[in-house]
Write a protein that holds these residues in place. Structure first.
Motif, PDB file in Angstrom:
ATOM      1  N   ALA A 137       0.843  -1.217   0.000  1.00  0.00           N
ATOM      2  CA  ALA A 137       0.000   0.000   0.000  1.00  0.00           C
ATOM      3  C   ALA A 137       0.872   1.259   0.000  1.00  0.00           C
ATOM      4  O   ALA A 137       0.540   2.249  -0.656  1.00  0.00           O
ATOM      5  CB  ALA A 137      -0.932   0.003   1.217  1.00  0.00           C
ATOM      6  N   VAL A 138       2.004   1.228   0.729  1.00  0.00           N
ATOM      7  CA  VAL A 138       2.927   2.378   0.714  1.00  0.00           C
ATOM      8  C   VAL A 138       3.574   2.475  -0.665  1.00  0.00           C
ATOM      9  O   VAL A 138       3.686   3.559  -1.250  1.00  0.00           O
ATOM     10  CB  VAL A 138       4.018   2.239   1.821  1.00  0.00           C
ATOM     11  CG1 VAL A 138       5.023   3.388   1.740  1.00  0.00           C
ATOM     12  CG2 VAL A 138       3.384   2.184   3.203  1.00  0.00           C
ATOM     13  N   GLU A 139       3.972   1.315  -1.204  1.00  0.00           N
ATOM     14  CA  GLU A 139       4.693   1.287  -2.504  1.00  0.00           C
ATOM     15  C   GLU A 139       3.831   1.749  -3.679  1.00  0.00           C
ATOM     16  O   GLU A 139       4.356   2.105  -4.725  1.00  0.00           O
ATOM     17  CB  GLU A 139       5.193  -0.139  -2.792  1.00  0.00           C
ATOM     18  CG  GLU A 139       6.465  -0.476  -2.030  1.00  0.00           C
ATOM     19  CD  GLU A 139       6.839  -1.960  -2.146  1.00  0.00           C
ATOM     20  OE1 GLU A 139       5.952  -2.774  -2.519  1.00  0.00           O
ATOM     21  OE2 GLU A 139       7.998  -2.298  -1.834  1.00  0.00           O
ATOM     22  N   LYS A 140       2.507   1.720  -3.476  1.00  0.00           N
ATOM     23  CA  LYS A 140       1.602   2.148  -4.551  1.00  0.00           C
ATOM     24  C   LYS A 140       1.970   3.556  -5.043  1.00  0.00           C
ATOM     25  O   LYS A 140       1.927   3.847  -6.229  1.00  0.00           O
ATOM     26  CB  LYS A 140       0.161   2.173  -4.009  1.00  0.00           C
ATOM     27  CG  LYS A 140      -0.825   1.414  -4.868  1.00  0.00           C
ATOM     28  CD  LYS A 140      -2.096   1.176  -4.116  1.00  0.00           C
ATOM     29  CE  LYS A 140      -3.180   2.161  -4.522  1.00  0.00           C
ATOM     30  NZ  LYS A 140      -4.443   1.924  -3.822  1.00  0.00           N
ATOM     31  N   SER A 141       2.332   4.439  -4.090  1.00  0.00           N
ATOM     32  CA  SER A 141       2.660   5.819  -4.465  1.00  0.00           C
ATOM     33  C   SER A 141       4.141   6.130  -4.339  1.00  0.00           C
ATOM     34  O   SER A 141       4.626   7.086  -4.922  1.00  0.00           O
ATOM     35  CB  SER A 141       1.908   6.808  -3.575  1.00  0.00           C
ATOM     36  OG  SER A 141       0.553   6.498  -3.556  1.00  0.00           O
ATOM     37  N   MET A 142       4.874   5.361  -3.544  1.00  0.00           N
ATOM     38  CA  MET A 142       6.262   5.693  -3.216  1.00  0.00           C
ATOM     39  C   MET A 142       7.184   4.658  -3.831  1.00  0.00           C
ATOM     40  O   MET A 142       7.123   3.485  -3.469  1.00  0.00           O
ATOM     41  CB  MET A 142       6.397   5.652  -1.698  1.00  0.00           C
ATOM     42  CG  MET A 142       7.080   6.820  -1.105  1.00  0.00           C
ATOM     43  SD  MET A 142       8.836   6.641  -1.041  1.00  0.00           S
ATOM     44  CE  MET A 142       9.003   5.391   0.197  1.00  0.00           C
ATOM     45  N   LYS A 143       8.034   5.091  -4.756  1.00  0.00           N
ATOM     46  CA  LYS A 143       8.866   4.120  -5.467  1.00  0.00           C
ATOM     47  C   LYS A 143      10.274   4.003  -4.869  1.00  0.00           C
ATOM     48  O   LYS A 143      11.011   3.073  -5.176  1.00  0.00           O
ATOM     49  CB  LYS A 143       8.965   4.496  -6.964  1.00  0.00           C
ATOM     50  CG  LYS A 143       7.594   4.604  -7.651  1.00  0.00           C
ATOM     51  CD  LYS A 143       6.811   3.285  -7.623  1.00  0.00           C
ATOM     52  CE  LYS A 143       5.363   3.465  -8.072  1.00  0.00           C
ATOM     53  NZ  LYS A 143       4.444   2.448  -7.551  1.00  0.00           N
ATOM     54  N   ASP A 144      10.669   4.964  -3.998  1.00  0.00           N
ATOM     55  CA  ASP A 144      12.011   4.925  -3.402  1.00  0.00           C
ATOM     56  C   ASP A 144      12.051   3.924  -2.261  1.00  0.00           C
ATOM     57  O   ASP A 144      11.018   3.610  -1.668  1.00  0.00           O
ATOM     58  CB  ASP A 144      12.389   6.320  -2.886  1.00  0.00           C
ATOM     59  CG  ASP A 144      12.488   7.313  -4.026  1.00  0.00           C
ATOM     60  OD1 ASP A 144      12.945   6.912  -5.119  1.00  0.00           O
ATOM     61  OD2 ASP A 144      12.067   8.472  -3.827  1.00  0.00           O
ATOM     62  N   PRO A 145      13.278   3.455  -1.921  1.00  0.00           N
ATOM     63  CA  PRO A 145      13.355   2.456  -0.847  1.00  0.00           C
ATOM     64  C   PRO A 145      12.967   3.016   0.527  1.00  0.00           C
ATOM     65  O   PRO A 145      13.208   4.189   0.815  1.00  0.00           O
ATOM     66  CB  PRO A 145      14.835   2.031  -0.849  1.00  0.00           C
ATOM     67  CG  PRO A 145      15.562   3.037  -1.657  1.00  0.00           C
ATOM     68  CD  PRO A 145      14.584   3.736  -2.536  1.00  0.00           C
ATOM     69  N   PHE A 146      12.339   2.181   1.318  1.00  0.00           N
ATOM     70  CA  PHE A 146      12.014   2.526   2.701  1.00  0.00           C
ATOM     71  C   PHE A 146      12.059   1.245   3.531  1.00  0.00           C
ATOM     72  O   PHE A 146      11.995   0.140   2.975  1.00  0.00           O
ATOM     73  CB  PHE A 146      10.627   3.199   2.802  1.00  0.00           C
ATOM     74  CG  PHE A 146       9.481   2.292   2.412  1.00  0.00           C
ATOM     75  CD1 PHE A 146       9.130   2.117   1.080  1.00  0.00           C
ATOM     76  CD2 PHE A 146       8.765   1.589   3.376  1.00  0.00           C
ATOM     77  CE1 PHE A 146       8.080   1.269   0.710  1.00  0.00           C
ATOM     78  CE2 PHE A 146       7.716   0.746   3.020  1.00  0.00           C
ATOM     79  CZ  PHE A 146       7.384   0.591   1.677  1.00  0.00           C
TER      80      PHE A 146
END
Ligand code: NAD
Length: 425
Positions: A137-146
């Motif tokens: 769900a986070v990766e849906k909008s955020m493509k950088d590593p976390f």
């Protein structure tokens, strides 16, 4: 010192926030409930917890802020998710708030100013939720590593600050070294063993721990129900049982059963999960069944003593699901009040903290009234039921002389007067 955002400012989010603020971190708590946000910023606790007022007065407006906006997420080293996971009608956990919070974190992180933020799930969630729902769900909008992590919370309401500050253990569920290092910074200075596990094991630890505690209570209630029939004091029995080092004394208190926002929903969610993977949760279902039955056992005992409850005046002492909180979620008192109303009894209630909450469910009427003291609730009563272990109830004595009839049933083993009858002792 870390910059931390906590999504959800309920019992867990606010206590996490205030305790980490006390540890020197810079905290923003985010909630969709504007009233809560306003109260926190004004230094007024939206819930009752011992010590919360003092800590909020100290930190609100300095290193703790509340907001309805996710803007602080982009500057945060760590973002906790502490939103609710209430039960769906089939008993499984409703993850809609978790998913929505994770999606909004992803959107906010598009603007991020921190190289490697860590998203931490603190809510109680079924195994695989962090990996399969939150991270995507986070990766849906955020493509950088976390980084990601699951960090279950074990605090007890009523003793939440004490429990958070002095935990028995801190569980860090992650296989990401950078995320684990960041979590060690979050908890720097805490004097507790730290257990690093997979995120799925961390998720399961929380459910298994709550199921174990609930099992001990239902076990004690079942033994207590048998003891009552045999004229044995189950508290003497459990003292003898708990002195066994292999067993220990905690959570062996027989009574009217467990309530609250955690045990009932977490045991049901674990049972649903078991069924979903093809395991029949025989024990977990029994734990719930024993618990659900305790209010009826109390009513049966009351009817045995009073006979016809219709038109009788019953004093109900204690409405919160436990002492030192105003939380009434799944409180046994709610079920007992429903059963008393079905029988046509007139109810006079008293609770030092939780009456306003209960008034929303049962508005004051001819059948139910809310009194300013235990003594006033007892005035002219045909019988009294004690449903919460508030310490002030242990002090009650001459107040019982205001009753019409001395039928006093203690559902929490809190009264000290000799003529009170225990529910299962
Ligand atoms: P709560 O209902 O008191 O608080 C949840 C808060 O989240 C509410 O204020 C709600 O408005 C807010 N919220 C919902 N969706 C949101 C969103 N998208 N963005 C921002 N805020 C949002 O719940 P709680 O008792 O604090 O429990 C939270 C989690 O922690 C649950 O999973 C629970 O099982 C777990 N837990 C609770 C306890 C406890 O004693 N209460 C103890 C340990 C773990």
């Amino acid at each position: 010192m870390l910059t931390i955002t906590i999504i959800g400012s309920g019992y867990v989010g606010l206590i996490t926030g205030i305790c980490l603020a006390e540890r020197g971190h810079a905290i923003t708590v985010v909630d969709i409930d504007e009233k809560k946000v306003r109260a926190i910023n004004a230094g007024e606790p939206p819930i009752y917890e011992k010590g919360l007022q003092e800590l909020l007065s100290k930190h609100a407006g300095s290193n703790l802020h509340a907001s309805t906006s996710y803007a602080s997420v982009s500057d945060s080293d760590v973002i906790f998710i502490a939103v609710g996971t209430p039960p769906l009608p089939d008993g499984s956990a409703d993850l809609q708030y978790i998913k929505s919070a994770a999606e909004q974190i992803g959107i906010a992180l598009q603007e991020r100013h921190v190289p490697y933020p860590v998203v931490v799930v603190k809510s109680t969630v079924p195994p695989t939720t962090t990996r399969d729902i939150v991270v995507p769900a986070v990766e849906k909008s955020m493509k950088d590593p976390f980084g990601s992590c699951m960090n279950p919370e074990f605090l007890r309401e009523g003793r939440a600050i004490e429990d958070f500050m002095h935990p028995d253990r801190i569980v860090i569920g992650s296989c990401d070294e950078e995320a684990i290092a960041k979590m060690k910074q979050v908890y720097a200075g805490f004097d507790a063993p730290m257990l690093v596990t997979s995120s799925t094991a961390a998720e399961m630890i929380k459910y298994a721990a709550n199921a174990m505690l609930a099992t001990r209570i239902s076990f004690s209630n079942e033994i207590g129900n048998v003891c009552k029939k045999l004229g044995i004091d189950v508290y003497e029995v459990m003292q003898g049982v708990g002195l066994d080092n292999r067993i220990g004394p905690a959570f062996l208190n027989a009574g009217v059963g467990f309530g609250g926002s955690c045990f009932p929903k977490d045991v049901s969610a674990l049972a649903s999960l078991a069924i979903a993977v093809g395991i029949d949760p025989i024990l977990l279902h029994s734990v719930i069944k024993v618990n659900d039955n305790q209010p009826s056992i109390m009513m049966a005992l009351l009817e045995e003593r009073v006979h016809d409850l219709s038109g009788k005046q019953i004093a109900v002492l204690g409405l919160a699901f436990k002492d030192n909180t105003d939380d009434i979620r799944e409180s046994r008192a709610i079920r007992i009040i429903e059963l008393l109303r079905e029988k046509g009894a007139r109810i006079k209630c008293y609770d030092p903290m939780a009456m306003e909450e209960v008034k929303h469910l049962f508005p004051p009427s001819q059948e139910i009234s809310y009194m300013s003291s235990a003594g006033n609730a007892l005035d002219g009563a045909d019988a009294c039921l004690v449903l919460t272990e508030w310490p002030e109830f242990a002090e009650l004595d001459v107040e019982f002389s205001r009753m019409k009839t001395q039928i006093i049933i203690d559902g929490r083993h809190i009264l000290s007067i000799p003529h009170a009858e225990g529910l299962c002792w």
